[in-house]
Motif scaffolding. Structure first.
Motif, PDB file in Angstrom:
ATOM      1  N   LEU A 104      31.628 -41.484 -43.928  1.00 19.50           N
ATOM      2  CA  LEU A 104      31.401 -42.182 -42.897  1.00 19.50           C
ATOM      3  C   LEU A 104      31.411 -43.211 -41.517  1.00 19.50           C
ATOM      4  O   LEU A 104      32.865 -43.268 -41.678  1.00 19.50           O
ATOM      5  N   LEU A 105      30.778 -42.983 -40.370  1.00 22.17           N
ATOM      6  CA  LEU A 105      31.940 -42.972 -39.402  1.00 22.17           C
ATOM      7  C   LEU A 105      31.008 -44.647 -39.083  1.00 22.17           C
ATOM      8  O   LEU A 105      29.812 -44.642 -38.489  1.00 22.17           O
ATOM      9  N   PHE A 106      31.971 -45.616 -38.810  1.00 18.52           N
ATOM     10  CA  PHE A 106      31.802 -46.809 -38.081  1.00 18.52           C
ATOM     11  C   PHE A 106      31.742 -46.937 -36.455  1.00 18.52           C
ATOM     12  O   PHE A 106      33.129 -46.683 -36.141  1.00 18.52           O
ATOM     13  N   SER A 131      19.318 -34.461 -30.615  1.00 12.56           N
ATOM     14  CA  SER A 131      19.954 -33.575 -29.988  1.00 12.56           C
ATOM     15  C   SER A 131      21.075 -32.145 -29.788  1.00 12.56           C
ATOM     16  O   SER A 131      21.245 -31.169 -29.444  1.00 12.56           O
ATOM     17  N   PHE A 132      22.481 -33.107 -30.580  1.00  5.20           N
ATOM     18  CA  PHE A 132      23.469 -32.477 -30.754  1.00  5.20           C
ATOM     19  C   PHE A 132      22.826 -31.636 -31.548  1.00  5.20           C
ATOM     20  O   PHE A 132      24.801 -30.778 -33.050  1.00  5.20           O
ATOM     21  N   GLY A 133      22.173 -32.136 -33.004  1.00  5.96           N
ATOM     22  CA  GLY A 133      22.136 -31.709 -34.048  1.00  5.96           C
ATOM     23  C   GLY A 133      23.082 -32.116 -35.548  1.00  5.96           C
ATOM     24  O   GLY A 133      23.336 -31.637 -36.490  1.00  5.96           O
ATOM     25  N   LEU A 134      22.948 -33.465 -35.082  1.00  4.27           N
ATOM     26  CA  LEU A 134      24.614 -34.480 -35.407  1.00  4.27           C
ATOM     27  C   LEU A 134      23.179 -34.933 -36.389  1.00  4.27           C
ATOM     28  O   LEU A 134      21.815 -35.607 -36.150  1.00  4.27           O
ATOM     29  N   ASN A 135      23.355 -35.675 -37.561  1.00  7.93           N
ATOM     30  CA  ASN A 135      22.860 -36.559 -38.341  1.00  7.93           C
ATOM     31  C   ASN A 135      23.422 -38.350 -38.722  1.00  7.93           C
ATOM     32  O   ASN A 135      23.998 -38.008 -39.474  1.00  7.93           O
ATOM     33  N   PRO A 136      22.555 -38.584 -37.954  1.00 15.45           N
ATOM     34  CA  PRO A 136      22.461 -40.581 -37.591  1.00 15.45           C
ATOM     35  C   PRO A 136      22.495 -40.885 -39.361  1.00 15.45           C
ATOM     36  O   PRO A 136      23.288 -41.886 -39.094  1.00 15.45           O
ATOM     37  N   SER A 137      21.901 -40.506 -40.208  1.00 14.90           N
ATOM     38  CA  SER A 137      22.794 -41.016 -41.303  1.00 14.90           C
ATOM     39  C   SER A 137      24.111 -41.501 -42.168  1.00 14.90           C
ATOM     40  O   SER A 137      24.865 -41.942 -42.674  1.00 14.90           O
ATOM     41  N   ARG A 138      25.000 -40.662 -41.339  1.00 21.43           N
ATOM     42  CA  ARG A 138      26.070 -40.330 -41.291  1.00 21.43           C
ATOM     43  C   ARG A 138      26.968 -41.270 -40.371  1.00 21.43           C
ATOM     44  O   ARG A 138      28.186 -42.036 -40.679  1.00 21.43           O
ATOM     45  N   ILE A 139      26.009 -42.145 -39.951  1.00 21.31           N
ATOM     46  CA  ILE A 139      26.614 -43.250 -39.098  1.00 21.31           C
ATOM     47  C   ILE A 139      25.974 -44.755 -39.770  1.00 21.31           C
ATOM     48  O   ILE A 139      25.248 -44.877 -40.023  1.00 21.31           O
ATOM     49  N   VAL A 140      27.528 -45.460 -39.782  1.00 24.22           N
ATOM     50  CA  VAL A 140      27.192 -47.078 -39.178  1.00 24.22           C
ATOM     51  C   VAL A 140      26.941 -47.941 -38.236  1.00 24.22           C
ATOM     52  O   VAL A 140      28.765 -47.953 -37.574  1.00 24.22           O
ATOM     53  N   PHE A 166      19.467 -44.743 -39.114  1.00 24.03           N
ATOM     54  CA  PHE A 166      21.082 -45.580 -39.469  1.00 24.03           C
ATOM     55  C   PHE A 166      21.380 -45.893 -40.275  1.00 24.03           C
ATOM     56  O   PHE A 166      20.678 -47.286 -40.484  1.00 24.03           O
ATOM     57  N   LYS A 167      22.959 -46.512 -41.143  1.00 27.31           N
ATOM     58  CA  LYS A 167      22.986 -47.933 -41.316  1.00 27.31           C
ATOM     59  C   LYS A 167      23.577 -48.363 -40.783  1.00 27.31           C
ATOM     60  O   LYS A 167      23.925 -48.506 -39.946  1.00 27.31           O
ATOM     61  N   VAL A 168      23.850 -49.661 -41.335  1.00 26.23           N
ATOM     62  CA  VAL A 168      24.082 -51.221 -40.663  1.00 26.23           C
ATOM     63  C   VAL A 168      24.897 -51.672 -41.591  1.00 26.23           C
ATOM     64  O   VAL A 168      24.724 -52.169 -42.389  1.00 26.23           O
ATOM     65  N   ALA A 169      25.810 -52.041 -40.820  1.00 30.26           N
ATOM     66  CA  ALA A 169      27.165 -52.985 -41.088  1.00 30.26           C
ATOM     67  C   ALA A 169      27.497 -54.291 -40.503  1.00 30.26           C
ATOM     68  O   ALA A 169      26.674 -54.259 -39.223  1.00 30.26           O
ATOM     69  N   GLY A 170      27.285 -55.183 -41.292  1.00 30.05           N
ATOM     70  CA  GLY A 170      27.108 -56.995 -40.080  1.00 30.05           C
ATOM     71  C   GLY A 170      28.650 -57.569 -40.233  1.00 30.05           C
ATOM     72  O   GLY A 170      29.593 -57.438 -41.626  1.00 30.05           O
ATOM     73  N   ASN A 171      28.957 -58.429 -38.981  1.00 29.88           N
ATOM     74  CA  ASN A 171      30.883 -58.852 -39.276  1.00 29.88           C
ATOM     75  C   ASN A 171      30.717 -60.129 -39.144  1.00 29.88           C
ATOM     76  O   ASN A 171      29.385 -60.773 -38.937  1.00 29.88           O
ATOM     77  N   LEU A 172      30.721 -61.047 -40.884  1.00 32.85           N
ATOM     78  CA  LEU A 172      30.594 -61.924 -40.679  1.00 32.85           C
ATOM     79  C   LEU A 172      31.067 -62.745 -39.596  1.00 32.85           C
ATOM     80  O   LEU A 172      32.325 -63.178 -39.603  1.00 32.85           O
ATOM     81  N   PRO A 173      30.608 -63.811 -39.293  1.00 31.32           N
ATOM     82  CA  PRO A 173      31.737 -64.639 -38.406  1.00 31.32           C
ATOM     83  C   PRO A 173      32.015 -65.438 -39.434  1.00 31.32           C
ATOM     84  O   PRO A 173      33.364 -66.131 -38.836  1.00 31.32           O
ATOM     85  N   ASN A 174      32.215 -66.038 -40.550  1.00 29.42           N
ATOM     86  CA  ASN A 174      32.643 -66.701 -41.178  1.00 29.42           C
ATOM     87  C   ASN A 174      31.959 -66.673 -42.309  1.00 29.42           C
ATOM     88  O   ASN A 174      31.447 -65.968 -42.732  1.00 29.42           O
TER      89      ASN A 174
END
Length: 252
Positions: A104-106, A131-140, A166-174
């Motif tokens: 995956l690409l974060f 449009s570039f033929g790339l798959n959003p599912s490998r992007i976080v 897309f997949k989603v990651a969250g950075n915890l503030p604490n």
């Protein structure tokens, strides 16, 4: 495309700067259950586990990372920042897929972009990728701590980006913020600063709660062997940080 040593990669130009892509690995250290510390003949190993994926880092082509000089700090106009942020993410994605990297690409999204774009977060970037033929599912899409701290906003952002593939990651503030995650739209990944979690003795509670949520927890910014050894004691699975980049280069 760049020239000279950068001729095989896409570059981005902004003002007087040329920007390129750098990738920081995110390792799944449970795969090989490392029995030895990194200090035990690190030059004999070229991996620390299997790679979950890579974090893209924008790099000035003179070698200085944006952690040292952040081009976004010099952009006062919000729409100009949105354009620069989108351009950087597109560049990272093209270089990532062009090099046929696995996993995956974060991709970090700037906080001001999230506030400047009013709705349909992810629609524009998804259209560009397709449009570039790339798959959003490998992007976080990696959301900053300020966004994670606002439960309603985080829920909207997560659903919107996931809607566009897309997949989603969250950075915890604490560390305590993880207690609210189950009430939000479901994140695909949670990220936490390893140094802060160790300092506050929160690694074990974080791992336990993330396991109950069944959301992968990544400890990032791991900088020392001592931090890495402590994390292994708490059955941490995913790690990222300067320590692994340094040792990866040493082993190459």
């Amino acid at each position: 495309m760049g020239s000279g040593v950068h001729r095989d990669t896409a570059i981005a130009r902004y003002a007087d700067f040329e920007l390129g892509s750098h990738y920081e690995p995110i390792f799944d250290i449970s795969v090989h259950a490392l029995a030895q510390s990194l200090s035990s003949a690190p030059e004999s190993a070229d991996r620390f586990g299997d790679e979950l994926g890579f974090q893209a880092v924008t790099q000035l082509l003179n070698g200085a990372h944006v952690d040292t000089f952040d081009p976004f700090e010099h952009v006062s106009d919000d729409q100009e920042l949105v354009a620069l942020d989108r351009m950087s993410r597109a560049m990272h994605t093209i270089n990532f897929f062009g090099a046929q990297r696995h996993g995956l690409l974060f991709l970090r999204v700037h906080e001001r972009l999230l506030k400047s774009v009013r709705y349909d977060h992810g629609r524009h970037f998804s259209t560009v990728l397709i449009s570039f033929g790339l798959n959003p599912s490998r992007i976080v899409i990696e959301l900053p701590p300020a966004a994670v701290a606002h439960r309603t906003f985080l829920g909207y952002l997560t659903k919107s980006y996931q809607h566009y593939g897309f997949k989603v990651a969250g950075n915890l503030p604490n560390a305590g913020q993880i207690l609210s995650v189950s009430d939000m739209a479901r994140l695909d990944f949670i990220k936490m600063d390893a140094g802060a979690a160790l300092r506050d003795s929160m690694v074990k509670p974080l791992v336990g709660y993330a396991n109950r949520l069944r959301i992968p927890l990544i400890f990032n910014r791991v900088a020392t062997e001592a931090q890495f050894d402590l994390l292994q004691q708490y059955d941490v699975r995913f790690v990222q940080g300067p320590l692994f980049v340094v040792n990866e280069h040493r082993a190459a």
